[in-house]
Design a protein around this motif. Sequence first.
Motif, PDB file in Angstrom:
ATOM      1  N   TYR A 102       0.842  -1.213   0.000  1.00  0.00           N
ATOM      2  CA  TYR A 102       0.000   0.000   0.000  1.00  0.00           C
ATOM      3  C   TYR A 102       0.878   1.266   0.000  1.00  0.00           C
ATOM      4  O   TYR A 102       0.724   2.137   0.867  1.00  0.00           O
ATOM      5  CB  TYR A 102      -0.934   0.010   1.212  1.00  0.00           C
ATOM      6  CG  TYR A 102      -1.964  -1.076   1.161  1.00  0.00           C
ATOM      7  CD1 TYR A 102      -1.668  -2.367   1.591  1.00  0.00           C
ATOM      8  CD2 TYR A 102      -3.239  -0.827   0.665  1.00  0.00           C
ATOM      9  CE1 TYR A 102      -2.613  -3.376   1.529  1.00  0.00           C
ATOM     10  CE2 TYR A 102      -4.193  -1.825   0.596  1.00  0.00           C
ATOM     11  CZ  TYR A 102      -3.873  -3.104   1.026  1.00  0.00           C
ATOM     12  OH  TYR A 102      -4.809  -4.097   0.963  1.00  0.00           O
ATOM     13  N   TYR A 105       3.450  -0.176   4.092  1.00  0.00           N
ATOM     14  CA  TYR A 105       2.840  -1.073   5.072  1.00  0.00           C
ATOM     15  C   TYR A 105       3.534  -2.425   4.954  1.00  0.00           C
ATOM     16  O   TYR A 105       3.594  -3.030   3.879  1.00  0.00           O
ATOM     17  CB  TYR A 105       1.347  -1.210   4.786  1.00  0.00           C
ATOM     18  CG  TYR A 105       0.660  -2.330   5.529  1.00  0.00           C
ATOM     19  CD1 TYR A 105       0.371  -3.529   4.893  1.00  0.00           C
ATOM     20  CD2 TYR A 105       0.296  -2.173   6.855  1.00  0.00           C
ATOM     21  CE1 TYR A 105      -0.253  -4.563   5.561  1.00  0.00           C
ATOM     22  CE2 TYR A 105      -0.334  -3.197   7.537  1.00  0.00           C
ATOM     23  CZ  TYR A 105      -0.608  -4.395   6.883  1.00  0.00           C
ATOM     24  OH  TYR A 105      -1.219  -5.407   7.562  1.00  0.00           O
ATOM     25  N   ILE A 111       3.261  -2.439  11.568  1.00  0.00           N
ATOM     26  CA  ILE A 111       4.580  -2.084  11.056  1.00  0.00           C
ATOM     27  C   ILE A 111       4.406  -1.242   9.800  1.00  0.00           C
ATOM     28  O   ILE A 111       4.102  -1.755   8.717  1.00  0.00           O
ATOM     29  CB  ILE A 111       5.458  -3.305  10.760  1.00  0.00           C
ATOM     30  CG1 ILE A 111       5.641  -4.151  12.023  1.00  0.00           C
ATOM     31  CG2 ILE A 111       6.823  -2.840  10.242  1.00  0.00           C
ATOM     32  CD1 ILE A 111       6.518  -5.372  11.836  1.00  0.00           C
ATOM     33  N   LEU A 112       4.570   0.061   9.978  1.00  0.00           N
ATOM     34  CA  LEU A 112       4.559   1.016   8.876  1.00  0.00           C
ATOM     35  C   LEU A 112       5.909   1.713   8.877  1.00  0.00           C
ATOM     36  O   LEU A 112       6.362   2.200   9.915  1.00  0.00           O
ATOM     37  CB  LEU A 112       3.447   2.056   9.045  1.00  0.00           C
ATOM     38  CG  LEU A 112       2.013   1.662   8.674  1.00  0.00           C
ATOM     39  CD1 LEU A 112       1.428   0.705   9.685  1.00  0.00           C
ATOM     40  CD2 LEU A 112       1.145   2.905   8.539  1.00  0.00           C
TER      41      LEU A 112
END
Lengths: 110, 120
Positions: free
Chosen positions: A34, A93, A98-99
């Motif tokens: 994303y 992403y 977790i980003l």
Amino acid sequence: QTVVTQEPSFSVSPGGTVTLTCGLDSGSVSTNNYPSWYRQTPGQAPRTLIYSTNTRSSGVPDRFSGSIVGNRAALIITGAQADDESDYYCLLYMSPGILLFGGGTRLTVL
Amino acid sequence: QVQLVESGGGVVQPGRSLTLSCAASGISFPTSGMHWVRQSPGKGPEWVAVIWHDKTKKYYADSVKGRFTISRDNSENTLYLQMNSLRVEDTAVYYCAKDGPNWGRDLAYWGQGILVAVSS
């Protein structure tokens, strides 16, 4: 520790086209990450440009577009203008919770 | 229009606590996921935490896990970040941000940010 990589700096002529990219130090970026893009001018908050790889946020001109190029996410700016000078950050992403942001690309228009 | 206004920042000593607030307007806050993102001086942004609209899920960056707590009050349209055991490396501008359309995978709108400086 996964690292998101971006070109530290880029230069484009007024009216020109520039492609900024966003990759992973190990592995490929896909739509499943994303990819989203944000721009920030000094002293200001970031502003969302692109999400879901290629969807423009509300009010963002169609000079800005996103895609996957090879194994990297890309932000393409066409018809560059002087006020496009900014820092551009991508966000990926990786998994729930977790980003990861890239280190940013400083774009100069000259 | 969308307004996200952070407050509660300031200078704090290492080891102490601080709570940030983010007042939201112009969005449907009770149906919006919300994030905290921080940016150290001269660095790029770092994602900190996210909370689902209904509080059922909360996630944290490893760098703050166990020390920071994200919460929200949907009746007051307010997001919070409680920061305990603060470290010098927590010094940053903290932004609240509305979740994008992909359920915790991106960010739609950002506040103007609030500075937290951890120093003895």
